[in-house]
Design a protein around this motif. Structure first.
Motif, PDB file in Angstrom:
ATOM      1  N   PHE A  27      -0.959  -1.386 -11.152  1.00 41.09           N
ATOM      2  CA  PHE A  27      -2.280  -2.306 -11.653  1.00 41.09           C
ATOM      3  C   PHE A  27      -2.442  -3.335 -10.773  1.00 41.09           C
ATOM      4  O   PHE A  27      -3.499  -4.080 -10.772  1.00 41.09           O
ATOM      5  CB  PHE A  27      -2.382  -2.443 -13.306  1.00 41.09           C
ATOM      6  CG  PHE A  27      -1.215  -3.250 -13.423  1.00 41.09           C
ATOM      7  CD1 PHE A  27      -1.155  -4.754 -13.596  1.00 41.09           C
ATOM      8  CD2 PHE A  27       0.006  -2.720 -13.960  1.00 41.09           C
ATOM      9  CE1 PHE A  27      -0.216  -5.829 -13.792  1.00 41.09           C
ATOM     10  CE2 PHE A  27       1.096  -3.733 -14.480  1.00 41.09           C
ATOM     11  CZ  PHE A  27       1.051  -4.846 -14.525  1.00 41.09           C
ATOM     12  N   TRP A  28      -1.521  -3.613  -9.748  1.00 38.79           N
ATOM     13  CA  TRP A  28      -1.534  -4.855  -9.110  1.00 38.79           C
ATOM     14  C   TRP A  28      -1.819  -4.639  -7.575  1.00 38.79           C
ATOM     15  O   TRP A  28      -2.073  -5.710  -6.866  1.00 38.79           O
ATOM     16  CB  TRP A  28      -0.109  -5.847  -9.284  1.00 38.79           C
ATOM     17  CG  TRP A  28       0.977  -5.076  -9.034  1.00 38.79           C
ATOM     18  CD1 TRP A  28       1.737  -4.246 -10.112  1.00 38.79           C
ATOM     19  CD2 TRP A  28       1.632  -4.946  -7.796  1.00 38.79           C
ATOM     20  NE1 TRP A  28       2.760  -3.486  -9.519  1.00 38.79           N
ATOM     21  CE2 TRP A  28       2.875  -3.959  -8.160  1.00 38.79           C
ATOM     22  CE3 TRP A  28       1.426  -5.277  -6.607  1.00 38.79           C
ATOM     23  CZ2 TRP A  28       3.670  -3.615  -7.079  1.00 38.79           C
ATOM     24  CZ3 TRP A  28       2.257  -4.817  -5.809  1.00 38.79           C
ATOM     25  CH2 TRP A  28       3.619  -4.080  -5.804  1.00 38.79           C
ATOM     26  N   ALA A  29      -1.415  -3.497  -7.196  1.00 34.18           N
ATOM     27  CA  ALA A  29      -1.394  -3.414  -5.599  1.00 34.18           C
ATOM     28  C   ALA A  29      -2.830  -3.421  -5.011  1.00 34.18           C
ATOM     29  O   ALA A  29      -2.652  -4.168  -4.003  1.00 34.18           O
ATOM     30  CB  ALA A  29      -0.791  -1.835  -5.376  1.00 34.18           C
ATOM     31  N   HIS A  30      -3.713  -2.938  -5.630  1.00 32.89           N
ATOM     32  CA  HIS A  30      -4.982  -3.028  -4.878  1.00 32.89           C
ATOM     33  C   HIS A  30      -5.455  -4.603  -4.739  1.00 32.89           C
ATOM     34  O   HIS A  30      -5.832  -4.909  -3.634  1.00 32.89           O
ATOM     35  CB  HIS A  30      -5.988  -2.288  -5.568  1.00 32.89           C
ATOM     36  CG  HIS A  30      -7.399  -2.507  -4.844  1.00 32.89           C
ATOM     37  ND1 HIS A  30      -8.363  -3.333  -5.175  1.00 32.89           N
ATOM     38  CD2 HIS A  30      -7.997  -1.460  -4.062  1.00 32.89           C
ATOM     39  CE1 HIS A  30      -9.429  -3.293  -4.457  1.00 32.89           C
ATOM     40  NE2 HIS A  30      -9.161  -2.230  -3.782  1.00 32.89           N
ATOM     41  N   GLU A  31      -5.260  -5.215  -5.824  1.00 35.05           N
ATOM     42  CA  GLU A  31      -5.756  -6.808  -5.718  1.00 35.05           C
ATOM     43  C   GLU A  31      -4.927  -7.766  -4.933  1.00 35.05           C
ATOM     44  O   GLU A  31      -5.447  -8.303  -4.308  1.00 35.05           O
ATOM     45  CB  GLU A  31      -5.911  -7.358  -7.228  1.00 35.05           C
ATOM     46  CG  GLU A  31      -6.901  -6.684  -8.009  1.00 35.05           C
ATOM     47  CD  GLU A  31      -6.886  -7.295  -9.596  1.00 35.05           C
ATOM     48  OE1 GLU A  31      -7.440  -8.378  -9.604  1.00 35.05           O
ATOM     49  OE2 GLU A  31      -6.602  -6.513 -10.137  1.00 35.05           O
ATOM     50  N   THR A  32      -3.626  -7.283  -5.045  1.00 37.68           N
ATOM     51  CA  THR A  32      -2.747  -8.047  -4.118  1.00 37.68           C
ATOM     52  C   THR A  32      -3.056  -7.962  -2.590  1.00 37.68           C
ATOM     53  O   THR A  32      -2.836  -8.600  -1.582  1.00 37.68           O
ATOM     54  CB  THR A  32      -1.178  -7.574  -4.412  1.00 37.68           C
ATOM     55  OG1 THR A  32      -0.770  -7.843  -5.786  1.00 37.68           O
ATOM     56  CG2 THR A  32      -0.150  -8.457  -3.398  1.00 37.68           C
ATOM     57  N   THR A  33      -3.022  -6.435  -2.226  1.00 38.64           N
ATOM     58  CA  THR A  33      -3.235  -6.248  -0.694  1.00 38.64           C
ATOM     59  C   THR A  33      -4.689  -6.860  -0.177  1.00 38.64           C
ATOM     60  O   THR A  33      -4.931  -7.187   0.858  1.00 38.64           O
ATOM     61  CB  THR A  33      -3.426  -4.572  -0.502  1.00 38.64           C
ATOM     62  OG1 THR A  33      -4.309  -3.922  -1.162  1.00 38.64           O
ATOM     63  CG2 THR A  33      -2.010  -4.094  -0.583  1.00 38.64           C
ATOM     64  N   ALA A  80       0.768  -1.266  -0.282  1.00 38.15           N
ATOM     65  CA  ALA A  80      -0.026  -0.149  -0.082  1.00 38.15           C
ATOM     66  C   ALA A  80       1.024   1.432  -0.120  1.00 38.15           C
ATOM     67  O   ALA A  80       0.478   2.353  -0.751  1.00 38.15           O
ATOM     68  CB  ALA A  80      -0.995   0.027   1.089  1.00 38.15           C
ATOM     69  N   VAL A  81       2.019   1.381   0.954  1.00 39.98           N
ATOM     70  CA  VAL A  81       2.649   2.521   0.727  1.00 39.98           C
ATOM     71  C   VAL A  81       3.444   2.630  -0.703  1.00 39.98           C
ATOM     72  O   VAL A  81       3.709   3.701  -0.912  1.00 39.98           O
ATOM     73  CB  VAL A  81       3.898   2.078   1.961  1.00 39.98           C
ATOM     74  CG1 VAL A  81       5.166   3.090   1.608  1.00 39.98           C
ATOM     75  CG2 VAL A  81       3.331   2.331   3.142  1.00 39.98           C
ATOM     76  N   ILE A  82       3.851   1.476  -1.159  1.00 42.23           N
ATOM     77  CA  ILE A  82       4.787   1.705  -2.574  1.00 42.23           C
ATOM     78  C   ILE A  82       3.471   2.388  -3.497  1.00 42.23           C
ATOM     79  O   ILE A  82       3.934   2.844  -4.505  1.00 42.23           O
ATOM     80  CB  ILE A  82       5.165   0.278  -2.867  1.00 42.23           C
ATOM     81  CG1 ILE A  82       6.293  -0.288  -2.099  1.00 42.23           C
ATOM     82  CG2 ILE A  82       5.353   0.377  -4.510  1.00 42.23           C
ATOM     83  CD1 ILE A  82       6.471  -1.577  -2.190  1.00 42.23           C
ATOM     84  N   THR A  97      -6.606 -14.992  -7.643  1.00 42.91           N
ATOM     85  CA  THR A  97      -6.840 -14.836  -6.344  1.00 42.91           C
ATOM     86  C   THR A  97      -8.325 -15.221  -6.024  1.00 42.91           C
ATOM     87  O   THR A  97      -8.283 -15.601  -4.973  1.00 42.91           O
ATOM     88  CB  THR A  97      -6.561 -13.209  -5.794  1.00 42.91           C
ATOM     89  OG1 THR A  97      -7.458 -12.491  -6.533  1.00 42.91           O
ATOM     90  CG2 THR A  97      -5.120 -12.978  -5.909  1.00 42.91           C
ATOM     91  N   PRO A  98      -9.178 -15.070  -6.670  1.00 43.76           N
ATOM     92  CA  PRO A  98     -10.863 -15.687  -6.217  1.00 43.76           C
ATOM     93  C   PRO A  98     -10.443 -17.126  -6.064  1.00 43.76           C
ATOM     94  O   PRO A  98     -11.236 -17.805  -5.057  1.00 43.76           O
ATOM     95  CB  PRO A  98     -11.754 -15.325  -7.447  1.00 43.76           C
ATOM     96  CG  PRO A  98     -11.101 -14.040  -8.004  1.00 43.76           C
ATOM     97  CD  PRO A  98      -9.556 -14.238  -7.840  1.00 43.76           C
ATOM     98  N   ALA A  99      -9.885 -17.518  -7.154  1.00 41.19           N
ATOM     99  CA  ALA A  99      -9.800 -19.320  -6.791  1.00 41.19           C
ATOM    100  C   ALA A  99      -8.978 -19.488  -5.731  1.00 41.19           C
ATOM    101  O   ALA A  99      -9.458 -20.605  -4.870  1.00 41.19           O
ATOM    102  CB  ALA A  99      -9.349 -19.863  -8.239  1.00 41.19           C
ATOM    103  N   LEU A 100      -7.715 -18.755  -5.454  1.00 38.59           N
ATOM    104  CA  LEU A 100      -6.950 -19.209  -4.292  1.00 38.59           C
ATOM    105  C   LEU A 100      -7.661 -18.886  -3.238  1.00 38.59           C
ATOM    106  O   LEU A 100      -7.637 -19.714  -2.203  1.00 38.59           O
ATOM    107  CB  LEU A 100      -5.610 -18.227  -4.371  1.00 38.59           C
ATOM    108  CG  LEU A 100      -4.861 -18.578  -5.846  1.00 38.59           C
ATOM    109  CD1 LEU A 100      -3.737 -17.689  -5.800  1.00 38.59           C
ATOM    110  CD2 LEU A 100      -4.302 -20.213  -5.591  1.00 38.59           C
TER     111      LEU A 100
END
Length: 189
Positions: free
Chosen positions: A59-65, A44-46, A151-154
């Motif tokens: 494009f990946w930070a929100h989904e990863t957090t 989130a800081v990044i 991520t939904p499947a995981l």
């Protein structure tokens, strides 16, 4: 290097509810999962710096957090159960004798087993739909965004794993409650 006695006392108190070897393993894993919170914070800081300082949002930070925090939330169930820190109404439990507490533990574990079995069934259906296509091919469900991570499947597979783990934990707690010897007290039969 010496250990802080207050920290050691807090750790011992946190582990006081551990009843089985599986509970010990699950409770010990909480230290590993606590780093996921730090990772989510760092991401989130990044993202904040990338977006507002460099004008280059990721494009990946929100989904990863979101994935990390959801996974931590899911793993919290087995950890709370392992440490005997789950929500419990203690008014009746604390007011009865040790013998009746044993019976309440048996009843509670039996009801929880039925609940976890139902959740595991629902988790199996949900995760199998997220992993397999109708033709039986393995294709992990994605988010549908430009990045489209699975991520939904995981997370759905993690739901199934955590519920199955809580089922086994509860089964072991039931066995312990049945085997537990409680001395007879006068006036209770």
């Amino acid at each position: 290097m010496t250990e802080d006695p207050e920290l050691v006392a807090r750790a011992d108190e946190a582990d006081a509810g551990i009843r089985t070897g599986l509970d010990r393993v699950v409770a010990g894993s909480s230290r590993i999962f606590s780093w996921a919170i730090f990772a989510a914070f760092a991401i989130a800081v990044i993202e904040i710096f990338a977006r507002y300082v460099f004008n280059k949002p990721t494009f990946w930070a929100h989904e990863t957090t979101t994935f990390l925090i959801a996974a931590i939330f899911l793993v919290g169930g087995p950890i709370a159960l392992a440490r005997d820190r789950h929500i419990r109404v203690r008014v009746i439990y604390d007011a009865v004798s040790p013998q009746r507490r044993r019976w309440l533990d048996i009843l509670n574990s039996s009801i929880a087993l039925v609940f976890f079995a139902g959740l595991a069934y629902a988790g199996w259906i949900m995760s199998s739909k997220a992993v397999f296509t109708p033709t039986g091919e393995i294709r992990l469900e994605g988010t549908g965004t430009a990045w489209n991570p699975p991520t939904p499947a995981l997370l759905k597979m993690l739901v199934l794993f955590c519920v199955a783990l809580m089922f086994v934990q509860t089964l072991l707690h039931l066995i312990n409650a049945i085997r537990r010897k409680v001395p007879d007290t006068d006036g209770e039969r």
